[in-house]
Design an enzyme around this catalytic site. Structure first.
Site, PDB file in Angstrom:
ATOM      1  N   GLY A   1       0.821  -1.209   0.000  1.00 32.67           N
ATOM      2  CA  GLY A   1       0.000   0.000   0.000  1.00 32.67           C
ATOM      3  C   GLY A   1       0.847   1.247   0.000  1.00 32.67           C
ATOM      4  O   GLY A   1       2.048   1.182  -0.256  1.00 32.67           O
ATOM      5  N   ASN A   2       0.223   2.365   0.243  1.00 32.71           N
ATOM      6  CA  ASN A   2       0.950   3.631   0.275  1.00 32.71           C
ATOM      7  C   ASN A   2       0.392   4.527   1.378  1.00 32.71           C
ATOM      8  O   ASN A   2      -0.580   4.168   2.038  1.00 32.71           O
ATOM      9  CB  ASN A   2       0.897   4.313  -1.096  1.00 32.71           C
ATOM     10  CG  ASN A   2      -0.519   4.662  -1.502  1.00 32.71           C
ATOM     11  OD1 ASN A   2      -1.145   5.544  -0.930  1.00 32.71           O
ATOM     12  ND2 ASN A   2      -1.052   3.914  -2.468  1.00 32.71           N
ATOM     13  N   ARG A   3       1.021   5.679   1.556  1.00 25.14           N
ATOM     14  CA  ARG A   3       0.727   6.514   2.718  1.00 25.14           C
ATOM     15  C   ARG A   3      -0.380   7.537   2.487  1.00 25.14           C
ATOM     16  O   ARG A   3      -0.556   8.445   3.284  1.00 25.14           O
ATOM     17  CB  ARG A   3       2.007   7.227   3.162  1.00 25.14           C
ATOM     18  CG  ARG A   3       3.074   6.249   3.665  1.00 25.14           C
ATOM     19  CD  ARG A   3       4.380   6.958   3.943  1.00 25.14           C
ATOM     20  NE  ARG A   3       4.224   8.056   4.881  1.00 25.14           N
ATOM     21  CZ  ARG A   3       5.007   9.111   4.954  1.00 25.14           C
ATOM     22  NH1 ARG A   3       6.022   9.229   4.120  1.00 25.14           N
ATOM     23  NH2 ARG A   3       4.784  10.057   5.838  1.00 25.14           N
ATOM     24  N   SER A   4      -1.133   7.430   1.422  1.00 27.20           N
ATOM     25  CA  SER A   4      -2.191   8.409   1.181  1.00 27.20           C
ATOM     26  C   SER A   4      -3.324   8.276   2.215  1.00 27.20           C
ATOM     27  O   SER A   4      -3.864   7.193   2.414  1.00 27.20           O
ATOM     28  CB  SER A   4      -2.756   8.226  -0.225  1.00 27.20           C
ATOM     29  OG  SER A   4      -3.810   9.133  -0.425  1.00 27.20           O
TER      30      SER A   4
END
Ligand code: C5P
Length: 235
Positions: free
Chosen positions: A29-32
């Protein structure tokens, strides 16, 4: 409100970040956080739009603060986000792709939780489709709402060669969208925070043209981006 610069327009905003499962309990995933996209959809609703948020793993606190008039559809993976966007293509007047989409996904998700083997592990990844590019192709094929405006985001860390403007130029051309919101995410800026700084570019005949610069709270920045969207629609 039924009044405002986007009165009656169907505006769809994607927000948050997609997650790609590795196994039943793990993902890439990512940090958004989804805060910028949530602020954008709220600004669109305030401008009179019929607003929909496609929320990819947006924090529940962020969703709870949305105006009641915003319709919310929750998705998890890039494939789910792509399907949700495609379902809106035929009737949306504006689609704003603010979501951080995973560029790659594991070639296969394990059916059971992966175990340590005592050795290094290599995971094969395959490239995800570019959803925004796909929306442009649908529109070019005449399968989208006539006059539909497509807006992309460019989150850059500034570690690339060349200026923001040349990056925006290249991305506008590559994606084929109408507006590009350039977002500097270097250092601590943007992710999970309440303030932001953006430059909005439009695809002009001679390439990327700067339309607006905006800095401040994500709500203030969103107002300016939505104003740029409304202006572009009436060009
Ligand atoms: O190419 P890049 O990922 O920097 O482009 C960002 C823009 O493209 C954002 O608007 C993002 O939502 C969209 N995007 C997409 N599908 C992808 C990757 C990015 O729609 N697979």
């Amino acid at each position: 409100s039924a009044h405002g610069p986007l009165a009656g327009a169907a505006v769809v905003v994607s927000a948050g970040g997609t997650r790609e499962p590795l196994d039943p309990v793990r993902f890439l995933g990512n940090r958004s956080s989804g805060k910028q996209g949530a602020a954008l959809v709220a600004a669109a609703a305030a401008a009179g739009a019929q607003a929909t948020l496609i929320a990819a793993n947006v924090d529940s606190g962020v969703l709870a603060e949305l105006p009641a008039a915003v319709a919310v559809e929750q998705v998890n993976t890039t494939a789910e986000l792509e399907a949700a966007c495609a379902a809106h293509a035929s009737h949306a007047d504006v689609i704003i792709m603010a979501a951080a989409v995973a560029d790659y996904r594991p070639a296969a998700a394990a059916e059971h939780k992966m175990k340590k083997s005592g050795d290094d592990l290599t995971i094969a990844l395959v490239e995800n489709p570019d959803i925004l590019r796909g929306l442009v192709e649908l529109r070019d094929a005449g399968r989208a709402r006539t006059g539909q405006l497509l807006v992309g985001f460019a989150a850059e860390t500034g570690s690339h060669d060349g200026s923001a403007e040349s990056l925006a130029q290249a991305k506008l051309l590559r994606k084929g969208c109408d507006l590009l919101v350039f977002n500097d995410v270097s250092g601590d800026r943007a992710f999970g925070r309440d303030d932001n700084a953006v430059v909005v570019y439009r695809a002009g005949t001679g390439g990327a043209e700067e339309v607006t610069r905006s800095e401040g709270s994500k709500a203030d920045v969103s107002k300016d981006v939505i104003a740029a969207v409304a202006a572009e629609r009436s060009r």
